[in-house]
Enzyme design. Structure first.
Site, PDB file in Angstrom:
ATOM      1  N   ASP A 138       0.744  -1.069  -0.085  1.00 65.32           N
ATOM      2  CA  ASP A 138      -0.104   0.118   0.017  1.00 65.32           C
ATOM      3  C   ASP A 138       0.811   1.226   0.095  1.00 65.32           C
ATOM      4  OD1 ASP A 138      -1.830  -1.934   0.666  1.00 65.32           O
ATOM      5  OD2 ASP A 138      -2.338  -1.341   2.372  1.00 65.32           O
ATOM      6  N   ASP A 181      -2.801   5.291  -2.672  1.00 63.79           N
ATOM      7  CA  ASP A 181      -2.336   4.406  -2.141  1.00 63.79           C
ATOM      8  C   ASP A 181      -1.598   3.330  -3.137  1.00 63.79           C
ATOM      9  OD1 ASP A 181      -3.259   4.961   0.450  1.00 63.79           O
ATOM     10  OD2 ASP A 181      -4.128   3.030   0.841  1.00 63.79           O
ATOM     11  N   HIS A 187      -7.860  -0.583  -2.970  1.00 59.11           N
ATOM     12  CA  HIS A 187      -6.839  -1.308  -3.466  1.00 59.11           C
ATOM     13  C   HIS A 187      -7.278  -2.340  -4.561  1.00 59.11           C
ATOM     14  CE1 HIS A 187      -5.013  -0.581   0.890  1.00 59.11           C
ATOM     15  NE2 HIS A 187      -5.155   0.502  -0.213  1.00 59.11           N
ATOM     16  N   ASP A 223      -5.635  -5.058  -5.811  1.00 59.24           N
ATOM     17  CA  ASP A 223      -5.203  -6.281  -6.076  1.00 59.24           C
ATOM     18  C   ASP A 223      -5.881  -7.398  -5.297  1.00 59.24           C
ATOM     19  OD1 ASP A 223      -4.623  -5.500  -3.410  1.00 59.24           O
ATOM     20  OD2 ASP A 223      -2.516  -5.854  -3.247  1.00 59.24           O
ATOM     21  N   ARG A 249     -16.889  -8.285  -8.364  1.00 59.95           N
ATOM     22  CA  ARG A 249     -16.324  -6.736  -8.654  1.00 59.95           C
ATOM     23  C   ARG A 249     -16.041  -6.631 -10.254  1.00 59.95           C
ATOM     24  NH1 ARG A 249     -13.342  -5.978  -3.356  1.00 59.95           N
ATOM     25  NH2 ARG A 249     -12.051  -7.670  -3.971  1.00 59.95           N
ATOM     26  N   CYS A 262      -0.405  -7.808  -0.687  1.00 57.37           N
ATOM     27  CA  CYS A 262      -0.365  -6.995   0.193  1.00 57.37           C
ATOM     28  C   CYS A 262       0.900  -6.974   0.897  1.00 57.37           C
ATOM     29  CB  CYS A 262      -1.514  -6.947   1.206  1.00 57.37           C
ATOM     30  SG  CYS A 262      -3.175  -7.017   0.268  1.00 57.37           S
TER      31      CYS A 262
HETATM   32  N1  ABU Z   1      -5.621  -4.584   0.955  1.00 60.63           N
HETATM   33  C1  ABU Z   1      -6.410  -5.210  -0.015  1.00 60.63           C
HETATM   34  C2  ABU Z   1      -7.823  -5.257   0.434  1.00 60.63           C
HETATM   35  C3  ABU Z   1      -8.646  -5.384  -0.662  1.00 60.63           C
HETATM   36  C4  ABU Z   1     -10.039  -6.077  -0.525  1.00 60.63           C
HETATM   37  O1  ABU Z   1     -10.737  -5.538   0.626  1.00 60.63           O
HETATM   38  O2  ABU Z   1     -10.821  -6.581  -1.269  1.00 60.63           O
END
Ligand code: ABU
Length: 354
Positions: free
Chosen positions: A92, A184, A233, A235, A252, A338
């Site tokens: 991040d 981020d 985020h 990823d 998503r 992450c």
């Molecule tokens: N830090 C990644 C979290 C992303 C999510 O909550 O899907």
């Protein structure tokens, strides 16, 4: 890789509600500024050590920040006061692009000083030849956040499919405004010379423009939208699996026809990630940490050993899953991608989408 020791429960300010799942809001209200429960920290620290061991066994050089006692982390700037930091997710905080390591400005007050944790590590990379840049830090003053953004919309967590199209980010309305650039690093995902980014609750258009202009013509930035009621985020949403394959999160779906076309025209396979097995709704993340994989090369992918459906998918694709027990880290909102930052890789920098 990050470290977890010293994590402190951040205060549940309006803007922090984009990070924390609603059923934990009371916990955050009651325990702000206190260390997280010791057994959780111990479990996450062990998961990180497991990952380090597995990576080293695979021949990866792992470096981690020097241990620093951040147990007392209250701080005040001219614009706000807070406590920090609350996770181990270096992804991040720092973006690695070519030989450059870029400290992200971040968007949430408890994360204002998070880069400090990595300072000596970044300096060591600098001494060995990396370029080291800090994006302009935003003030994190109240003018950067929309205090009229309703709590009930902040409570729609990332990827909740039942949210109507006319609220929050689905209607182009975010908790962060455009008063100052913020981002981020984990809202950007790299595909060689192409970088895909989402406007999220913690990354605004000015932040994206800053990076676009900073990187110049060597890299192309592609803005993408996904159907998420509270994006934070990228990823766990759009995850490369190596050349020619990208994982997409079924909760998503991508709403950017241009991006889909670009990948399809280049012959990339867009693969729906299977559901994760973890029943938990983690306090700081969606349940899609199952697709937050760390790809080592064209063949090897690090995956949590409990994620049977994902492991099966990887095997069916002819890849080699490298297993690690990482589930006890999930509680702090971070998966394998992450908690790591791939700073140096073999191979050449390519353009996949000419
Ligand atoms: N830090 C990644 C979290 C992303 C999510 O909550 O899907």
């Amino acid at each position: 890789m990050g470290t977890i020791e010293g994590v402190t429960v951040p205060p549940l300010t309006h803007e922090m509600k984009v990070m924390v799942r609603r059923n934990y809001w009371d916990f955050y209200r009651e325990h702000a500024g206190e260390p997280y429960p010791e057994h959780l920290v111990r479990g996450a620290a062990k998961a990180l050590d497991n990952l380090q061991r597995v990576l080293e066994d695979e021949g990866v050089t792992v470096t981690r920040p020097d241990p620093v006692d951040y147990a007392q982390t209250e701080f005040r700037t001219p614009h706000f006061e807070s406590t920090g930091f609350f996770n181990a997710d270096i992804r991040d905080v720092v973006l690695a692009v070519g030989d450059e390591l870029i400290e992200a400005p971040m968007a949430l007050p408890p994360r204002y000083f998070e880069h400090v944790k990595y300072h000596s590590l970044l300096q060591r990379y600098f001494e060995r030849g990396a370029r080291w840049t800090a994006a302009p830090k935003c003030s994190m003053g109240q003018h950067m956040y929309d205090y009229d953004y309703p709590d009930e919309h902040l409570a729609f967590f990332r990827g909740d499919p039942n949210v109507p199209d006319d609220v929050g980010p689905l209607a182009g309305h975010y908790m962060t405004n455009e008063a100052e650039p913020c981002f981020d690093a984990a809202d950007f995902v790299r595909f060689g010379r192409d970088i895909v980014v989402q406007r999220s609750q913690v990354t605004n258009e000015l932040g994206i423009k800053w990076l676009e202009r900073h990187l110049g013509s060597e890299y192309r930035i592609h803005r993408a939208r996904f159907r998420s009621s509270g994006p934070v985020h990228i990823d766990t949403t759009w995850v490369p699996l190596g050349e020619g394959r990208v994982l997409t999160c079924p909760a998503r779906p991508c709403l950017s026809p241009d991006l889909l076309d670009m990948f399809k025209r280049a012959g990339w396979e867009i693969i729906e990630a299977p559901e994760g097995v973890a029943p938990a709704e983690f306090q700081l993340s969606s349940r899609w940490l199952s697709m937050n994989l760390l790809v080592l090369d064209e063949e090897r992918v690090v995956v949590d050993q409990h994620e049977e459906p994902t492991i099966r998918m990887l095997k069916n694709l002819g890849m080699k899953p490298v297993l690690v027990d990482f589930k006890d880290h999930y509680v702090f909102g971070g998966g394998l991608h992450c908690a790591t930052l791939d700073v140096r890789r073999r191979g050449e920098l390519k353009s996949y989408f000419d």
